[in-house]
Scaffold this active site. Structure first.
Site, mmCIF file in Angstrom:
data_model
loop_
_atom_site.group_PDB
_atom_site.id
_atom_site.type_symbol
_atom_site.label_atom_id
_atom_site.label_comp_id
_atom_site.label_asym_id
_atom_site.label_seq_id
_atom_site.Cartn_x
_atom_site.Cartn_y
_atom_site.Cartn_z
ATOM 1 C CE LYS A 68 34.906 12.219 -16.644
ATOM 2 N NZ LYS A 68 34.649 13.485 -15.892
ATOM 3 C CG PHE A 69 24.663 12.745 -16.296
ATOM 4 C CD1 PHE A 69 24.408 12.441 -15.590
ATOM 5 C CD2 PHE A 69 23.837 13.325 -17.868
ATOM 6 C CE1 PHE A 69 23.862 14.027 -14.804
ATOM 7 C CE2 PHE A 69 23.218 14.320 -17.343
ATOM 8 C CZ PHE A 69 23.198 14.808 -15.850
ATOM 9 C CG PHE A 70 27.859 4.764 -17.147
ATOM 10 C CD1 PHE A 70 27.445 4.756 -18.981
ATOM 11 C CD2 PHE A 70 28.270 3.624 -15.825
ATOM 12 C CE1 PHE A 70 27.928 3.056 -18.597
ATOM 13 C CE2 PHE A 70 28.140 1.920 -16.506
ATOM 14 C CZ PHE A 70 28.347 2.191 -17.932
ATOM 15 N N GLY A 216 42.766 21.509 -14.144
ATOM 16 C CA GLY A 216 42.317 21.557 -12.985
ATOM 17 C C GLY A 216 43.826 21.502 -11.908
HETATM 18 O O1 C5P Z 1 43.151 18.081 -12.590
HETATM 19 P P1 C5P Z 1 43.380 17.794 -13.275
HETATM 20 O O2 C5P Z 1 43.846 19.109 -14.450
HETATM 21 O O3 C5P Z 1 44.460 16.356 -13.876
HETATM 22 O O4 C5P Z 1 41.752 17.916 -14.139
HETATM 23 C C1 C5P Z 1 40.719 17.189 -14.928
HETATM 24 C C2 C5P Z 1 39.273 17.190 -14.430
HETATM 25 O O5 C5P Z 1 39.166 16.793 -16.635
HETATM 26 C C3 C5P Z 1 39.027 17.245 -14.044
HETATM 27 O O6 C5P Z 1 37.366 17.046 -13.088
HETATM 28 C C4 C5P Z 1 38.413 15.445 -14.289
HETATM 29 O O7 C5P Z 1 37.231 15.140 -13.941
HETATM 30 C C5 C5P Z 1 38.216 16.284 -15.599
HETATM 31 N N1 C5P Z 1 38.330 15.150 -17.021
HETATM 32 C C6 C5P Z 1 39.124 13.975 -17.140
HETATM 33 N N2 C5P Z 1 39.092 12.943 -17.983
HETATM 34 C C7 C5P Z 1 37.687 12.342 -18.314
HETATM 35 C C8 C5P Z 1 37.042 13.661 -18.190
HETATM 36 C C9 C5P Z 1 37.055 14.671 -17.170
HETATM 37 O O8 C5P Z 1 39.913 14.032 -16.139
HETATM 38 N N3 C5P Z 1 38.359 11.896 -19.348
#
Ligand code: C5P
Length: 243
Positions: A68-70, A216
């Site tokens: 998530k480059f910012f 995740g």
């Molecule tokens: O464990 P869980 O299923 O909540 O993981 C979701 C993953 O998606 C995490 O690695 C999180 O960094 C990523 N993510 C998110 N929302 C976003 C972008 C990425 O939850 N907008």
């Protein structure tokens, strides 16, 4: 119709949110018969740097590097250059037009294998977080606005919750890749059990127009991760049949 002929084993992007490269490799070995797409985020990238990314790619899998480059545009451009031409499939950027433009400028061409996804609004973010930041509109409108801009600027897709996916798909067409985190099997409402807020089942997210789901903890914290994966893939398959 939103079927980009993405194989079922690529539809779930498994978030390897672990602190050690060895633990990530264990997850890959354990799941690679079923899953071919893995997400390396901040935690694992800091622990394993490109070695772990290259290891996953060398095994024939796809990788989403979710950092998530910012930052100021030139810093983002230079950071994105580091991901260019090394077999990474998706990278994420977060920010306004100049930041997104700079990230796109890092690619060797529009048909680059590296797809750049703009983060719209984090799935942990709720209406009360909007208010706390002084934002007055709805999350849905903000997600739509940011996704439309990202597409116009040349991004390949967006990261957005399943709740907004339907409107994005309807309003912005089929080309846009929609990658949806915040997947919680069996739950369409937030039960407050973790930091995710705008959650949805995989079936509903795909039916709403998401191309990929990022998952995740529902997999990595399950007693039987492989059966959770099988269940999610069944849901995704069912949703795709209806599309
Ligand atoms: O464990 P869980 O299923 O909540 O993981 C979701 C993953 O998606 C995490 O690695 C999180 O960094 C990523 N993510 C998110 N929302 C976003 C972008 C990425 O939850 N907008």
């Amino acid at each position: 119709m939103n079927n980009k002929n993405i194989p079922l084993d690529e539809r779930i992007i498994l978030a390897l949110d672990v602190s050690e490269p060895d633990a990530a490799k264990e997850w890959v070995r354990k799941t690679e018969g079923k899953i071919k797409f893995y997400k390396v985020g901040l935690q694992l990238f800091l622990a394993g740097w490109f070695d772990v990314v290259d290891w996953i790619i060398d095994r024939g899998h796809k990788v989403m590097v979710d950092l998530k480059f910012f930052d100021i545009p030139e810093t983002v451009r230079l950071a994105m250059m580091q991901l260019q031409d090394r077999g990474v499939s998706f990278a994420t950027v977060h920010g306004n037009d100049p930041i997104i433009r700079a990230s796109l400028a890092a690619r060797s061409g529009n048909d680059s294998a590296l797809k750049i996804l703009a983060v719209t609004v984090l799935t942990s973010f709720g209406e009360e977080d909007m208010r706390a930041m002084g934002l007055t509109g709805s999350i849905e409108d903000l997600v739509y606005f940011r996704a439309k801009r990202a597409l116009e600027l040349g991004c390949d897709g967006v990261v957005s919750s399943g709740l907004e996916a339907a409107r994005l798909r309807q309003g912005l067409g089929d080309k846009l890749l929609i990658v949806t985190p915040g997947i919680r099997p069996g739950a369409n409402v937030d039960d407050g059990s973790d930091d995710q807020t705008r959650i949805m089942t995989a079936r509903k997210a795909i039916a709403n127009g998401a191309d990929y789901v990022v998952v995740g903890r529902p997999i990595t914290r399950a007693a039987d991760p492989l059966s959770v994966i099988a269940g999610l893939q069944e849901e995704i398959g069912a949703a795709l049949q209806v599309l």
